[in-house]
Write a protein that holds these residues in place. Structure first.
Motif, PDB file in Angstrom:
ATOM      1  N   PRO A   1       0.836  -1.170   0.102  1.00 18.07           N
ATOM      2  CA  PRO A   1      -0.011  -0.078  -0.146  1.00 18.07           C
ATOM      3  C   PRO A   1       0.779   1.333   0.111  1.00 18.07           C
ATOM      4  O   PRO A   1       0.544   2.405  -0.669  1.00 18.07           O
ATOM      5  N   ASP A   2       1.998   1.223   0.686  1.00 24.74           N
ATOM      6  CA  ASP A   2       3.046   2.377   0.528  1.00 24.74           C
ATOM      7  C   ASP A   2       3.414   2.794  -0.892  1.00 24.74           C
ATOM      8  O   ASP A   2       3.481   3.772  -0.878  1.00 24.74           O
ATOM      9  N   LEU A   3       3.747   1.673  -1.195  1.00 25.57           N
ATOM     10  CA  LEU A   3       4.187   2.164  -2.770  1.00 25.57           C
ATOM     11  C   LEU A   3       3.277   2.530  -3.589  1.00 25.57           C
ATOM     12  O   LEU A   3       3.459   3.325  -4.456  1.00 25.57           O
ATOM     13  N   ALA A   4       1.947   2.281  -3.389  1.00 26.41           N
ATOM     14  CA  ALA A   4       1.115   2.873  -4.123  1.00 26.41           C
ATOM     15  C   ALA A   4       0.834   4.462  -3.909  1.00 26.41           C
ATOM     16  O   ALA A   4       0.482   5.174  -4.652  1.00 26.41           O
ATOM     17  N   THR A   5       1.041   4.597  -2.517  1.00 30.39           N
ATOM     18  CA  THR A   5       0.932   5.936  -2.263  1.00 30.39           C
ATOM     19  C   THR A   5       2.140   6.844  -2.878  1.00 30.39           C
ATOM     20  O   THR A   5       1.849   7.938  -3.360  1.00 30.39           O
ATOM     21  N   VAL A   6       3.228   6.222  -2.856  1.00 34.99           N
ATOM     22  CA  VAL A   6       4.320   6.727  -3.587  1.00 34.99           C
ATOM     23  C   VAL A   6       4.332   6.951  -5.155  1.00 34.99           C
ATOM     24  O   VAL A   6       4.556   7.897  -5.491  1.00 34.99           O
ATOM     25  N   ARG A   7       3.609   5.852  -5.508  1.00 33.12           N
ATOM     26  CA  ARG A   7       3.146   6.029  -7.169  1.00 33.12           C
ATOM     27  C   ARG A   7       2.260   7.267  -7.484  1.00 33.12           C
ATOM     28  O   ARG A   7       2.385   7.953  -8.142  1.00 33.12           O
ATOM     29  N   ASP A   8       1.101   7.385  -6.503  1.00 36.04           N
ATOM     30  CA  ASP A   8       0.057   8.439  -6.825  1.00 36.04           C
ATOM     31  C   ASP A   8       0.891   9.816  -6.498  1.00 36.04           C
ATOM     32  O   ASP A   8       0.226  10.634  -7.002  1.00 36.04           O
ATOM     33  N   LEU A   9       1.862   9.944  -5.611  1.00 29.57           N
ATOM     34  CA  LEU A   9       2.607  11.175  -5.209  1.00 29.57           C
ATOM     35  C   LEU A   9       3.593  11.490  -6.281  1.00 29.57           C
ATOM     36  O   LEU A   9       3.939  12.732  -6.329  1.00 29.57           O
ATOM     37  N   ALA A  10       4.250  10.673  -7.153  1.00 30.95           N
ATOM     38  CA  ALA A  10       5.112  10.997  -7.936  1.00 30.95           C
ATOM     39  C   ALA A  10       4.846  11.627  -9.210  1.00 30.95           C
ATOM     40  O   ALA A  10       3.610  11.722  -9.666  1.00 30.95           O
ATOM     41  N   ARG A  11       5.752  12.698  -9.542  1.00 28.48           N
ATOM     42  CA  ARG A  11       5.477  13.521 -10.498  1.00 28.48           C
ATOM     43  C   ARG A  11       6.142  13.281 -11.744  1.00 28.48           C
ATOM     44  O   ARG A  11       5.573  13.637 -12.929  1.00 28.48           O
ATOM     45  N   SER A  12       7.433  12.829 -11.724  1.00 28.02           N
ATOM     46  CA  SER A  12       7.949  12.511 -12.829  1.00 28.02           C
ATOM     47  C   SER A  12       7.612  11.192 -13.247  1.00 28.02           C
ATOM     48  O   SER A  12       7.348  10.270 -12.664  1.00 28.02           O
ATOM     49  N   ARG A  13       7.687  11.207 -14.871  1.00 27.13           N
ATOM     50  CA  ARG A  13       6.961   9.937 -15.579  1.00 27.13           C
ATOM     51  C   ARG A  13       7.772   8.470 -15.065  1.00 27.13           C
ATOM     52  O   ARG A  13       7.200   7.783 -14.966  1.00 27.13           O
ATOM     53  N   PHE A  14       9.078   8.888 -15.051  1.00 23.51           N
ATOM     54  CA  PHE A  14       9.986   7.659 -14.549  1.00 23.51           C
ATOM     55  C   PHE A  14       9.760   6.907 -13.330  1.00 23.51           C
ATOM     56  O   PHE A  14       9.331   5.747 -13.125  1.00 23.51           O
ATOM     57  N   LYS A  15       9.286   8.049 -12.298  1.00 22.71           N
ATOM     58  CA  LYS A  15       9.060   7.417 -11.072  1.00 22.71           C
ATOM     59  C   LYS A  15       7.659   6.876 -10.852  1.00 22.71           C
ATOM     60  O   LYS A  15       7.521   5.901 -10.171  1.00 22.71           O
ATOM     61  N   GLN A  16       6.791   7.332 -11.681  1.00 21.27           N
ATOM     62  CA  GLN A  16       5.418   6.921 -11.868  1.00 21.27           C
ATOM     63  C   GLN A  16       5.408   5.582 -12.253  1.00 21.27           C
ATOM     64  O   GLN A  16       4.932   4.596 -11.735  1.00 21.27           O
ATOM     65  N   ILE A  17       6.388   5.273 -13.319  1.00 17.82           N
ATOM     66  CA  ILE A  17       6.421   3.848 -13.842  1.00 17.82           C
ATOM     67  C   ILE A  17       7.080   2.940 -12.905  1.00 17.82           C
ATOM     68  O   ILE A  17       6.399   2.016 -12.590  1.00 17.82           O
ATOM     69  N   PHE A  18       8.162   3.360 -12.281  1.00 24.77           N
ATOM     70  CA  PHE A  18       8.883   2.614 -11.453  1.00 24.77           C
ATOM     71  C   PHE A  18       8.056   2.201 -10.210  1.00 24.77           C
ATOM     72  O   PHE A  18       8.034   1.007 -10.066  1.00 24.77           O
ATOM     73  N   TYR A  19       7.650   3.214  -9.619  1.00 20.64           N
ATOM     74  CA  TYR A  19       6.708   2.808  -8.392  1.00 20.64           C
ATOM     75  C   TYR A  19       5.430   2.120  -8.683  1.00 20.64           C
ATOM     76  O   TYR A  19       4.732   1.361  -8.134  1.00 20.64           O
ATOM     77  N   GLY A  20       4.790   2.552  -9.929  1.00 21.74           N
ATOM     78  CA  GLY A  20       3.711   1.795 -10.474  1.00 21.74           C
ATOM     79  C   GLY A  20       3.764   0.238 -10.731  1.00 21.74           C
ATOM     80  O   GLY A  20       3.032  -0.485 -10.164  1.00 21.74           O
ATOM     81  N   VAL A  21       4.941   0.074 -11.054  1.00 19.00           N
ATOM     82  CA  VAL A  21       5.142  -1.391 -11.427  1.00 19.00           C
ATOM     83  C   VAL A  21       5.438  -2.169 -10.042  1.00 19.00           C
ATOM     84  O   VAL A  21       4.885  -3.165  -9.810  1.00 19.00           O
ATOM     85  N   LEU A  22       6.188  -1.631  -9.174  1.00 15.91           N
ATOM     86  CA  LEU A  22       6.436  -2.117  -7.813  1.00 15.91           C
ATOM     87  C   LEU A  22       5.234  -2.223  -6.884  1.00 15.91           C
ATOM     88  O   LEU A  22       5.098  -3.316  -6.326  1.00 15.91           O
ATOM     89  N   ALA A  23       4.242  -1.086  -7.233  1.00 16.62           N
ATOM     90  CA  ALA A  23       3.056  -1.277  -6.608  1.00 16.62           C
ATOM     91  C   ALA A  23       2.176  -2.279  -6.873  1.00 16.62           C
ATOM     92  O   ALA A  23       0.907  -2.599  -6.474  1.00 16.62           O
ATOM     93  N   LEU A  24       2.554  -2.905  -8.172  1.00 13.32           N
ATOM     94  CA  LEU A  24       1.438  -3.937  -8.656  1.00 13.32           C
ATOM     95  C   LEU A  24       0.047  -3.346  -9.076  1.00 13.32           C
ATOM     96  O   LEU A  24      -0.649  -4.408  -9.386  1.00 13.32           O
ATOM     97  N   GLY A  25      -0.125  -2.440  -9.269  1.00 17.17           N
ATOM     98  CA  GLY A  25      -1.486  -1.852  -9.361  1.00 17.17           C
ATOM     99  C   GLY A  25      -2.272  -1.952  -8.061  1.00 17.17           C
ATOM    100  O   GLY A  25      -3.510  -2.027  -8.329  1.00 17.17           O
ATOM    101  N   TRP A  26      -1.985  -1.724  -6.814  1.00 15.03           N
ATOM    102  CA  TRP A  26      -2.663  -1.745  -5.835  1.00 15.03           C
ATOM    103  C   TRP A  26      -3.731  -0.518  -5.603  1.00 15.03           C
ATOM    104  O   TRP A  26      -3.167   0.599  -6.049  1.00 15.03           O
ATOM    105  N   ARG A  27      -4.790  -0.748  -5.279  1.00 14.61           N
ATOM    106  CA  ARG A  27      -5.999   0.293  -5.573  1.00 14.61           C
ATOM    107  C   ARG A  27      -6.332   0.527  -4.109  1.00 14.61           C
ATOM    108  O   ARG A  27      -7.139   1.697  -3.901  1.00 14.61           O
ATOM    109  N   GLY A  28      -6.074  -0.209  -3.036  1.00 14.15           N
ATOM    110  CA  GLY A  28      -6.648   0.027  -1.826  1.00 14.15           C
ATOM    111  C   GLY A  28      -8.163  -0.136  -1.573  1.00 14.15           C
ATOM    112  O   GLY A  28      -8.939   0.765  -0.805  1.00 14.15           O
TER     113      GLY A  28
END
Lengths: 454, 177
Positions: free
Chosen positions: A186-213
């Motif tokens: 769930p924390d990786l999903a939070t980081v994904r949603d707060l990320a602003r750069s495209r690379f970090k969004q993809i990086f943490y998006g993949v790590l978060a596996l698409g967690w929706r809460g």
């Protein structure tokens, strides 16, 4: 325990009252998403990485020349590397205890510190795993220990405590990774949603596996996490007990005693908590998390450390009582050599560092002072290292036959191995610090809501 | 033209979202889901009443299987495949085999929980239509979201909007994907 802590420290809340759900998420994720790491991070990482390169050099030298570059020889064939294996696995085990056991007791202070504990154990476990592999002599063949069907038809010997040890360590690392990941999703999903750069969004998006809460996901995650915690707590006790069995299963005087599984485990509780306290102090200062990691947490962890030192004192009494009360001359001789012979300085300073000085923690003022906590914790870690060292080598130095006695002197490469694994540990920990949320955001939210509803 | 996935509303307290979920369930909606930054107690039961997923049972099955398999590997190795007399101990030295069988049991239990969790939550799934909602990123921070999906047989945009407004939603948004 939670109740007594709350009533004892009304002035120290679990979390500062001005922390909100949004500010917590931004504060913790912000540390991960920073474009540039702060200077102290680079300094720490650079120092750790330098030590780590020493490990690489040491390993290269060792693999080229064989383990004779260490001070180990007959009769003392197990030296620093084995003592440090036990030391590292104890530090790691302490992390699991803080994380899993105190999830089950619903201790509120666990929420802010469990991620530090888990990052610590995931950094320490590889250091432990490296030690026996380096000690193999033919390290390239370590995979023969896996129970799989080889073309040679050679299988590991399942009656050997050394094989149990291998199984325990490798399963421990695998289980810890799955436990860590279930908690951090769930924390990786939070980081994904707060990320602003495209690379970090993809990086943490993949790590978060698409967690929706979603409510469904939360319910399943919490069910699985609770059961996992209930398994991790006894698991870590069993893993560290098996390390004790390695020695207890040997016939060497000083090792051959049924008390060693719990004796080792007590050491894990105190030394693991000590590392967590030291790292928590550093992380709190470096990342400015004073609102989240409060005096409440240090007070609680200091008490765990105190309990650990009392348990250890009990084990030390038995360490002496067994050989003295028993009728085995070799056991008795070995114990007196350990306490008053060559290893006496390390033996007695270890007792002072791990049992006598930690008694200061009975005083609330000491538990409140972070400087003293840092020093006491550091002393405990050094003391535990000495204990493992004395325990491993002194027994081999004084085996049954006096004609078979010898001395063990570590060489430069032994010390390089110690410094190098500390470098590996810190390098991994600094990477966790930089790339993963170091405080469990999802669990802290529950603590915040609880505090608010009080 | 993007198709309508559902209507999503934002609430700022866990009680409000529980309230809204209970109201919508009572009004007959079935395909709805709530998103929250932390597990809100009781919310899952309101939205998905009925039997809970069998994850604990799956983990227990993993434990039984792991214990059996872990023991079998050792028994097969030491007693059947390559019987070796070590100090006169029986080929089936069960006290020695317990340790690794125990560890193997724990490993399979944790692994079945971990992979069972991913499977039952249908993860990894990197894209989901709900991610199109502008307010969605708040669900991982400080807001409680509830979404009625368009596949619901009683779906009717206007009446759902009205219901959300009455329940005190902060923001209401149509999700299209």
């Amino acid at each position: 325990m939670a109740m007594t802590l709350t009533s004892e420290l009304p002035a120290a809340p679990v979390v500062a009252p001005d922390v909100t759900l949004a500010s917590l998420s931004e504060q913790v994720s912000g540390r991960v998403l920073m474009d540039r790491a702060p200077l102290w991070w680079w300094a720490g990482f650079g120092f750790s990485f330098t030590l780590f390169t020493l490990l690489v050099i040491q390993m290269a030298w060792l693999f080229v020349n064989g383990i004779g570059v260490w001070g180990v020889e007959i009769p003392v064939a197990w030296g620093l590397a084995i003592a440090e294996y036990v030391w590292w696995i104890a530090l790691a085990s302490g992390g699991t205890i803080v994380s899993a056991l105190f999830f089950l007791t619903r201790s509120p202070w666990r929420s802010a510190t469990n991620r530090i504990a888990e990052s610590m154990l995931l950094s320490a476990a590889p250091c432990a795993g490296l030690m026996p592999i380096m000690h193999l002599g033919r390290p390239g063949l370590f995979y023969w220990l896996f129970p799989y069907s080889t073309v040679m038809g050679v299988w590991p010997q399942a009656r050997s405590p050394l094989w149990w040890d291998f199984i325990c360590l490798i399963y421990y690392i695998l289980m810890s990774i799955m436990y860590y990941y279930t908690g951090i999703l769930p924390d990786l999903a939070t980081v994904r949603d707060l990320a602003r750069s495209r690379f970090k969004q993809i990086f943490y998006g993949v790590l978060a596996l698409g967690w929706r809460g979603s409510s469904e996901q939360w319910r399943n995650q919490r069910t699985v996490y609770a059961i996992m915690s209930a398994i991790m707590a006894p698991m870590v006790i069993s893993v560290h007990s098996v390390v004790g069995l390695d020695f207890a299963g040997g016939l060497t005087p000083g090792w051959h005693d049924t008390q060693f599984p719990p004796y080792f485990f007590f050491g894990a509780v105190i030394s693991g908590t000590a590392v967590i306290i030291m790292l928590t102090i550093v992380v709190r200062w470096g990342y400015g998390l004073q609102d989240v990691l409060t005096a409440y947490h240090f007070n609680a962890m200091a008490k765990i450390m105190l309990v650990g030192s009392v348990m250890l004192a009990y084990a030390y009494v038995w360490e002496a009582f067994g050989p003295i009360y028993g009728s085995d001359v070799a056991q008795k001789t070995e114990f007196f050599q350990r306490a008053f012979g060559f290893t006496a300085p390390a033996f007695w300073s270890e007792k002072i560092l791990t049992v006598v000085i930690p008694q200061l923690l009975w005083l609330p003022a000491v538990r409140r002072s972070r400087t003293l906590l840092f020093l006491i914790s550091g002393g405990i870690i050094v003391g535990m290292w000495q204990e493992r060292f004395v325990f491993t080598t002194s027994s081999l130095e004084h085996n049954y036959m006096p004609s078979y006695w010898g001395r063990y002197y570590p060489t430069f490469w032994d010390w390089a191995c110690l410094a190098g694994t500390i470098g590996l540990f810190l390098t991994l920990f600094f990477l966790f610090l930089r790339f993963a949320p170091i405080v469990s955001i999802a669990e802290m939210r529950e603590v915040i809501e609880e505090e608010r509803s009080k | 033209m993007k198709t309508l996935f559902g209507i999503i509303a934002t609430f700022d307290t866990p009680d409000a979202v529980k309230n809204a979920a209970a109201y919508l369930r009572q009004a007959g909606f079935r395909t709805l889901e709530a998103y929250a930054p932390y597990p809100v107690e009781g919310l899952g039961e309101i939205i998905h009443p009925g039997p809970k997923p069998l994850l604990p049972l799956l983990m227990f099955a993993g434990a039984v299987f792991g214990a059996g398999w872990g023991y079998w590997i050792q028994y097969w190795d030491e007693a059947l495949n390559y019987p070796l007399n070590v100090g006169g101990r029986p080929y089936n030295s069960w006290p020695s085999f317990i340790v690794s069988a125990f560890e193997f049991m724990l490993l399979v239990t944790i692994a079945s929980g971990f992979f069972g969790l991913l499977a039952i939550s249908r993860l990894p799934r990197l894209y989901h239509p709900i991610f199109e909602a502008k307010v969605f990123e708040r669900a991982s921070r400080d807001r409680f979201l509830i979404c009625v999906e368009a596949t619901d047989p009683r779906f009717d945009a206007a009446s759902i909007r009205a219901a959300f407004e009455q329940l005190g939603a902060e923001r209401i948004e149509e999700v299209r994907s």
